[in-house]
Design a protein around this motif. Structure first.
Motif, PDB file in Angstrom:
ATOM      1  N   ASN A 170       0.989  -1.241  -0.001  1.00  0.00           N
ATOM      2  CA  ASN A 170       0.064   0.002   0.183  1.00  0.00           C
ATOM      3  C   ASN A 170       0.875   1.394   0.006  1.00  0.00           C
ATOM      4  N   PHE A 171       0.279   2.450   0.302  1.00  0.00           N
ATOM      5  CA  PHE A 171       1.102   3.601   0.343  1.00  0.00           C
ATOM      6  C   PHE A 171       1.247   3.964   1.949  1.00  0.00           C
ATOM      7  N   LEU A 172       1.046   3.165   3.085  1.00  0.00           N
ATOM      8  CA  LEU A 172       1.089   3.675   4.283  1.00  0.00           C
ATOM      9  C   LEU A 172       2.391   3.938   4.846  1.00  0.00           C
ATOM     10  N   ASN A 173       2.492   4.859   5.631  1.00  0.00           N
ATOM     11  CA  ASN A 173       3.725   5.482   6.277  1.00  0.00           C
ATOM     12  C   ASN A 173       3.573   5.969   7.750  1.00  0.00           C
ATOM     13  N   GLY A 174       4.611   6.531   8.236  1.00  0.00           N
ATOM     14  CA  GLY A 174       4.534   6.925   9.683  1.00  0.00           C
ATOM     15  C   GLY A 174       5.125   5.590  10.584  1.00  0.00           C
ATOM     16  N   MET A 175       5.018   5.912  11.719  1.00  0.00           N
ATOM     17  CA  MET A 175       5.756   5.072  12.671  1.00  0.00           C
ATOM     18  C   MET A 175       4.669   3.785  12.950  1.00  0.00           C
ATOM     19  N   LEU A 176       5.212   2.634  13.252  1.00  0.00           N
ATOM     20  CA  LEU A 176       4.008   1.620  13.595  1.00  0.00           C
ATOM     21  C   LEU A 176       3.436   1.772  14.825  1.00  0.00           C
ATOM     22  N   PRO A 177       2.083   1.465  15.166  1.00  0.00           N
ATOM     23  CA  PRO A 177       1.155   1.616  16.395  1.00  0.00           C
ATOM     24  C   PRO A 177       2.032   0.724  17.470  1.00  0.00           C
ATOM     25  N   SER A 178       1.804   1.283  18.495  1.00  0.00           N
ATOM     26  CA  SER A 178       2.488   0.797  19.693  1.00  0.00           C
ATOM     27  C   SER A 178       1.536  -0.556  19.876  1.00  0.00           C
ATOM     28  N   TRP A 179       0.348  -0.710  19.612  1.00  0.00           N
ATOM     29  CA  TRP A 179      -0.530  -2.034  19.818  1.00  0.00           C
ATOM     30  C   TRP A 179      -0.192  -3.127  18.818  1.00  0.00           C
ATOM     31  N   LEU A 180       0.684  -2.896  17.726  1.00  0.00           N
ATOM     32  CA  LEU A 180       1.195  -3.959  16.801  1.00  0.00           C
ATOM     33  C   LEU A 180       2.027  -4.916  17.660  1.00  0.00           C
ATOM     34  N   CYS A 181       2.771  -4.378  18.554  1.00  0.00           N
ATOM     35  CA  CYS A 181       3.609  -5.182  19.104  1.00  0.00           C
ATOM     36  C   CYS A 181       3.375  -5.929  20.436  1.00  0.00           C
ATOM     37  N   THR A 182       1.805  -5.895  20.709  1.00  0.00           N
ATOM     38  CA  THR A 182       1.141  -6.298  22.096  1.00  0.00           C
ATOM     39  C   THR A 182       0.507  -7.902  21.886  1.00  0.00           C
ATOM     40  N   PHE A 183       0.255  -8.286  21.026  1.00  0.00           N
ATOM     41  CA  PHE A 183      -0.310  -9.383  20.751  1.00  0.00           C
ATOM     42  C   PHE A 183       0.436 -10.565  21.066  1.00  0.00           C
ATOM     43  N   SER A 184      -0.114 -11.475  21.900  1.00  0.00           N
ATOM     44  CA  SER A 184       0.635 -13.010  22.139  1.00  0.00           C
ATOM     45  C   SER A 184       0.136 -13.950  21.135  1.00  0.00           C
ATOM     46  N   SER A 185      -0.999 -13.695  20.361  1.00  0.00           N
ATOM     47  CA  SER A 185      -1.635 -14.517  19.577  1.00  0.00           C
ATOM     48  C   SER A 185      -0.989 -14.510  18.060  1.00  0.00           C
ATOM     49  N   LEU A 186      -0.335 -13.134  17.638  1.00  0.00           N
ATOM     50  CA  LEU A 186      -0.155 -12.879  16.411  1.00  0.00           C
ATOM     51  C   LEU A 186       0.963 -13.829  15.998  1.00  0.00           C
TER      52      LEU A 186
END
Length: 232
Positions: A170-186
């Motif tokens: 895609n054309f997404l930009n910026g910093m990755l959101p903090s919630w992206l690192c919190t999943f134990s199920s991912l």
């Protein structure tokens, strides 16, 4: 199956609960009345590229839970009305020739477990209400579109049950959101071919999991990996 026989399908009983005609090379016009069967919960018409749908919008009274219209022509008006289907658990619109922004009404699908919008021409940003309201998705695929802007960084953990996430190409930009690192199920993340920047925090995950494509997060992005554990 070379063509749709509307008379045969129209005679299906009103007690019909499931109809799967995936990849049957159906042609012609699919009868609208099938969508109005009062007990229909599963409809799979995916991969019938020559099948035509004329349904103007989904009815709020529908009890559909599973819908696969992948690789079919799917009107914008029909897409906008998806939010009426509050019982939805599985929605596959892969390669359905959809353009324009992601409807905010998708946030109404509070039971949605699987959402596939890959390979369309969706534009605009991923709205905060979509991230905030969809609490059940385990599989979320929006890669190969034209989405732009940053991923909303909500204070509460978004998508708490997420297993697979694909926002690649895609054309997404910026910093990755903090919630992206919190999943134990991912288990799998695909964010390559975007314009992300900044650093990635250490991911919380179970050591027994196979975590596919963790390095896919940084591939062809300007993201530092110095905080990632070396054994992932």
């Amino acid at each position: 199956m070379s063509s749709v026989n509307p008379h045969v399908l129209m005679n299906l009983t009103s007690s019909l609960r499931s109809l799967s005609l995936n990849d049957c090379d159906l042609r012609g016009k699919f009868p609208e009345n099938i969508f109005h069967r009062p007990n229909l919960k599963l409809l799979n018409l995916g991969d019938n590229v020559n099948l035509s749908l004329s349904l103007p919008q989904f009815n709020q009274s529908s009890c559909l839970e599973f819908l696969d219209l992948s690789y079919m022509s799917f009107s914008r008006e029909l897409f906008e009305s998806v939010g009426n289907l509050v019982s939805f658990e599985h929605l596959n619109l892969l390669g359905a020739h959809i353009s324009g922004p992601i409807p905010r009404a998708l946030g109404n699908l509070c039971k949605l477990n699987y959402l596939n919008l890959r390979e369309n021409s969706l534009r605009g940003q991923i709205s905060s209400c979509l991230v905030r309201n969809l609490t059940q998705p385990e599989f979320l695929y929006m890669g190969d579109n034209q989405l732009e802007g940053s991923i909303p960084d909500e204070e509460v953990s978004a998508f708490p049950n997420l297993i697979n996430l694909d926002l690649s190409s895609n054309f997404l930009n910026g910093m990755l959101p903090s919630w992206l690192c919190t999943f134990s199920s991912l288990e799998s993340i695909s964010l390559f071919n975007n314009q992300f920047s900044g650093q990635i925090k250490e991911f919380q995950y179970h050591r027994g999991q196979t975590f596919y494509a963790k390095f896919g997060i940084i591939f062809r992005n300007s993201v530092s990996t110095k905080n990632l554990p070396i054994d992932i």
